[in-house]
Enzyme design. Structure first.
Site, PDB file in Angstrom:
ATOM      1  N   ARG A 120       0.804  -1.230   0.000  1.00 33.96           N
ATOM      2  CA  ARG A 120       0.000   0.000   0.000  1.00 33.96           C
ATOM      3  C   ARG A 120       0.834   1.276   0.000  1.00 33.96           C
ATOM      4  NH1 ARG A 120      -2.834  -2.928   4.039  1.00 33.96           N
ATOM      5  NH2 ARG A 120      -4.598  -4.061   3.152  1.00 33.96           N
ATOM      6  N   LYS A 142       1.980  11.187 -11.809  1.00 36.52           N
ATOM      7  CA  LYS A 142       1.127  10.217 -12.498  1.00 36.52           C
ATOM      8  C   LYS A 142       1.918   8.935 -12.725  1.00 36.52           C
ATOM      9  CE  LYS A 142      -1.920  13.041 -15.374  1.00 36.52           C
ATOM     10  NZ  LYS A 142      -2.376  13.130 -16.779  1.00 36.52           N
ATOM     11  N   GLU A 184       7.788  18.135 -26.004  1.00 39.34           N
ATOM     12  CA  GLU A 184       7.175  18.521 -24.731  1.00 39.34           C
ATOM     13  C   GLU A 184       7.839  19.789 -24.184  1.00 39.34           C
ATOM     14  OE1 GLU A 184       4.489  16.850 -23.797  1.00 39.34           O
ATOM     15  OE2 GLU A 184       4.699  14.789 -24.545  1.00 39.34           O
ATOM     16  N   LYS A 226       6.145  22.550 -15.407  1.00 38.58           N
ATOM     17  CA  LYS A 226       5.253  21.443 -15.082  1.00 38.58           C
ATOM     18  C   LYS A 226       4.959  21.416 -13.591  1.00 38.58           C
ATOM     19  CE  LYS A 226       3.750  16.802 -15.691  1.00 38.58           C
ATOM     20  NZ  LYS A 226       3.823  15.503 -16.357  1.00 38.58           N
ATOM     21  N   GLU A 236      -5.447  16.892 -11.725  1.00 38.91           N
ATOM     22  CA  GLU A 236      -5.923  17.144 -13.084  1.00 38.91           C
ATOM     23  C   GLU A 236      -7.384  17.532 -13.206  1.00 38.91           C
ATOM     24  OE1 GLU A 236      -5.449  13.992 -16.007  1.00 38.91           O
ATOM     25  OE2 GLU A 236      -4.589  15.521 -17.289  1.00 38.91           O
ATOM     26  N   ARG A 240      -4.090  21.925 -15.268  1.00 31.87           N
ATOM     27  CA  ARG A 240      -3.256  20.808 -15.708  1.00 31.87           C
ATOM     28  C   ARG A 240      -3.634  20.356 -17.116  1.00 31.87           C
ATOM     29  NH1 ARG A 240      -0.778  16.182 -11.743  1.00 31.87           N
ATOM     30  NH2 ARG A 240       0.277  14.963 -13.330  1.00 31.87           N
ATOM     31  N   ASN A 244      -1.988  19.196 -22.068  1.00 29.49           N
ATOM     32  CA  ASN A 244      -2.407  18.329 -23.174  1.00 29.49           C
ATOM     33  C   ASN A 244      -2.417  19.023 -24.522  1.00 29.49           C
ATOM     34  OD1 ASN A 244      -2.810  15.953 -21.654  1.00 29.49           O
ATOM     35  ND2 ASN A 244      -4.705  16.820 -20.842  1.00 29.49           N
ATOM     36  N   HIS A 247      -2.207  17.063 -27.711  1.00 27.50           N
ATOM     37  CA  HIS A 247      -2.309  15.650 -27.357  1.00 27.50           C
ATOM     38  C   HIS A 247      -3.571  14.967 -27.865  1.00 27.50           C
ATOM     39  CE1 HIS A 247       1.247  16.358 -24.984  1.00 27.50           C
ATOM     40  NE2 HIS A 247       1.241  15.133 -24.488  1.00 27.50           N
ATOM     41  N   HIS A 251      -2.994  11.958 -30.043  1.00 29.71           N
ATOM     42  CA  HIS A 251      -3.452  10.592 -29.751  1.00 29.71           C
ATOM     43  C   HIS A 251      -4.168   9.993 -30.953  1.00 29.71           C
ATOM     44  CE1 HIS A 251      -3.357  11.409 -25.149  1.00 29.71           C
ATOM     45  NE2 HIS A 251      -2.196  10.986 -25.605  1.00 29.71           N
ATOM     46  N   HIS A 264       5.472   9.260 -29.381  1.00 26.21           N
ATOM     47  CA  HIS A 264       4.496  10.163 -28.773  1.00 26.21           C
ATOM     48  C   HIS A 264       4.840  11.631 -29.067  1.00 26.21           C
ATOM     49  CE1 HIS A 264       1.815  11.881 -25.790  1.00 26.21           C
ATOM     50  NE2 HIS A 264       2.843  12.478 -25.209  1.00 26.21           N
TER      51      HIS A 264
END
Ligand code: NAD
Ligand code: NAD
Ligand code: ZN
Ligand code: ZN
Lengths: 360, 360
Positions: A120, A142, A184, A226, A236, A240, A244, A247, A251, A264
């Site tokens: 945990r 993340k 990025e 960032k 998010e 935030r 993207n 993105h 994607h 990417h």
């Protein structure tokens, strides 16, 4: 060495950026709970850098376990994650043992998720070795693995206690991966840092040539951007989303071509050009602005047009993106160079024209 | 209906305890983010109660997906967890969809862990249907699955938004499972609630007979005790350890016999008697106290002696428990009935004698 701090209250942590940090056990020690670590790396990065990190830590009296994962996004799955747990348990790692992820974003995301779940939650340190990981994936907490039905679908928000970005590790990085990371970097300039954007226009070739001072500056500035966004919006909801930029279009490119075809960052670059073009059509950017952004990506070795998938297919793929809310596509666009905005009012017709203009 | 509040700041949540709560969609609605839920249950509980819960929610305009897992601790693993993810993704559940766990502790632990990980966290509601789940596992935010090398090794701390304990569901619970839950109920009295212990001594047969008022009182009081401990110590550093009374001895019994032979609560009862006996040897409890505790467990249908595994084997198994720190066994003992303490100074010889005295 440069240091910046990610301000997350009682989970605040430092990011150190510099040369030769892999040997600096002294930077790691203050963040360990006990003198026991488990290093997660992969079969490409391990042979290059694991030995150095191990030696430094062992010389400082730290007991080290290590696990090397198969390389690549295709292995960012449960089976591979379980290999980490197998080793942690077989070597009797405790909840107080610190997990160190040594590698690119794939290793960082999996190592972080393993640390979040093991008993945990065990302490976690990131040592990112790709430009993308140093400026993006290692900052923000993340973590995730993929599911056959969706990328990064299973994961956790879990902050590291320390990020060590050793610029020298980038010397072995394939050029195409370096370029992908630059997409990025440029993104931060576009969404919230016009001054940095200006600096990038003056120094991009120095980055491509991997000049340490230029890299250190770009990485620090990227991480700072960032970190500020993440500190304001850890899980998010609002700002935030600006991260993207490019993105949702990107994607669509990645999925449309099949994952792995384009990197990417390459898809993000072409996707950003679509967002930039749409921003121009909304009257927010000029032709000159569009040309400036395209020039920057090109100098970074990145594509500025998407593949011809057909506009319908783009729209279709974008409609399946997570960023759809109540049927409306929430796109990140630019009000000006250096100022991103969330925009949910672009019509499908306008979006189509922007895609059309930036495919070839 | 009785309601109590788990005070965890911005993650505070209510526990409702009463009859017929399965039909009370009105209690659920205020805690949903959107009118979309996914219910996780199992092949024993589903046929008994899923239809009622679904009907109530659907009548209130909620769109419901459901997944039924195979029954039993043996399936508390990654493969089964993945079945939850498969359904969530196949049915396009979003990050805002609420996951509801309907079942005992196994379903609650797996449902909670799935909710913690799906898209890095979706809202979660517990509807516990065993006494153990109602008084213990549904409160406190611990979620987990097992790994072949260790129980509950992979998991997360993740709080529900609501717990609904419908006492009527206990009517179908096998008697042995009810008794196992009572072991944890008695535990709360022993470690921190002498008044409740007195109430239990006066009312135990009413619990065994499943009298609703008695059950409601015992569940509320148990949850209140657990909630107070958890609120003071969410991630298990200090006081929360008291909840492990009887558990280190108990785990030795469970592992020694092979998991599944004795129920967890049965092992905890016998393990608690060992802790009680050791407390007596340290001069903290009287012979009369020991007899009082044993009588209570016996009236609950629980064992008060452990199996004869041999003292060496007990010590060996206990040494592998998580609660060992720096080689010293941290045991939970009783200073008096109603007052648990963490004790790390008992000698192996003293511990052996206590085990010896409580095996047969
Ligand atoms: N967590 C986040 O916030 C976040 C953000 C962006 C991306 N990501 C994730 O990051 C991943 C992509 O990361 P990436 O671009 O670093 O890919 P990657 O981890 O696959 O690394 C790219 C390639 O470079 C190799 N490599 C790494 N370091 C090297 C070095 N120093 N020298 C030589 N080779 C090296 C890797 O083994 C790999 O083959 C994706 O899974 C993506 O989902 C996460
Ligand atoms: N998260 C925590 O803090 C915590 C605390 C204690 C225990 N646990 C976990 O809880 C699990 C044990 O929970 P449990 O004792 O509820 O076991 P369980 O979930 O296996 O339930 C026991 C049996 O009763 C059945 N059942 C459940 N509700 C029923 C009902 N109303 N009518 C008839 N049958 C019913 C189940 O299908 C199962 O066969 C373990 O995995 C343990 O690790 C977790
Ligand atoms: Zn990206
Ligand atoms: Zn227990």
């Amino acid at each position: 060495m440069r240091t910046l701090n990610v301000a997350l209250g009682d989970r605040a942590y430092p990011i150190h950026i510099g040369r030769g940090l892999l040997d600096r056990a002294d930077l790691v020690l203050p963040h360990l709970k006990t003198r026991r670590v488990a290093i997660v790396t992969n079969d490409v990065v391990g042979p290059l850098y694991l030995h150095r990190l191990c030696s430094a830590l062992e010389a400082a009296g730290v007991q080290v376990s290590a696990v090397s994962l198969p390389d690549g996004e295709a292995h960012k799955d449960w089976a591979t994650l379980n290999r980490i747990f197998d080793v942690l348990l077989a070597e009797r790692c405790e909840r107080s043992t610190t997990l160190i992820a040594l590698g690119g974003g794939v290793v960082g995301d999996m190592g972080g998720f393993a640390a979040a779940c093991y008993q945990r939650g065990m302490p976690f340190i990131q040592i990112p070795t790709t430009l993308l990981a140093q400026v993006d994936s290692s900052v923000g907490g993340k973590t995730a693995i993929n599911h056959p039905l969706g990328k990064n679908m299973i994961g956790a928000f879990y902050q590291p206690r320390l990020v060590l970005a050793d610029i020298e590790t980038l010397n072995t990085l394939p050029g195409r991966e370096l370029s992908a990371g630059l997409a990025e970097v440029i993104k931060y300039g576009l969404i919230r840092d016009a001054e940095f954007l200006g600096w990038l226009e003056g120094n991009l070739e120095r980055l491509v040539a991997r000049e340490p001072d230029a890299l250190a500056h770009a990485i620090e500035r990227s991480c700072r951007n960032k970190a500020e966004v993440v500190a304001a919006d850890e899980t998010e909801r609002g700002e935030r989303a600006l991260l993207n930029l490019g993105h949702t279009f990107g994607h669509a490119i990645e999925t449309g071509l099949g994952y792995g075809e384009w990197l990417h960052g390459e898809a993000v670059a072409a996707g950003t050009m679509m967002a930039v073009e749409l921003s121009r059509r909304l009257g927010w950017l000029s032709e000159v602005d569009v040309a400036r952004v395209a020039a920057l990506f090109e100098r970074a070795g990145l594509p500025v047009y998407g593949p011809k998938l057909g506009v319908e297919r783009y729209l279709d793929l974008m409609a399946h993106d997570k960023k759809v809310e109540a049927g409306r596509l929430r796109l990140i666009l630019l009000r000006s160079l250096g100022q991103g905005v969330i925009h949910a009012d672009a019509s499908p017709a306008e979006i189509s024209k922007a895609i059309e203009a930036r495919c070839r």
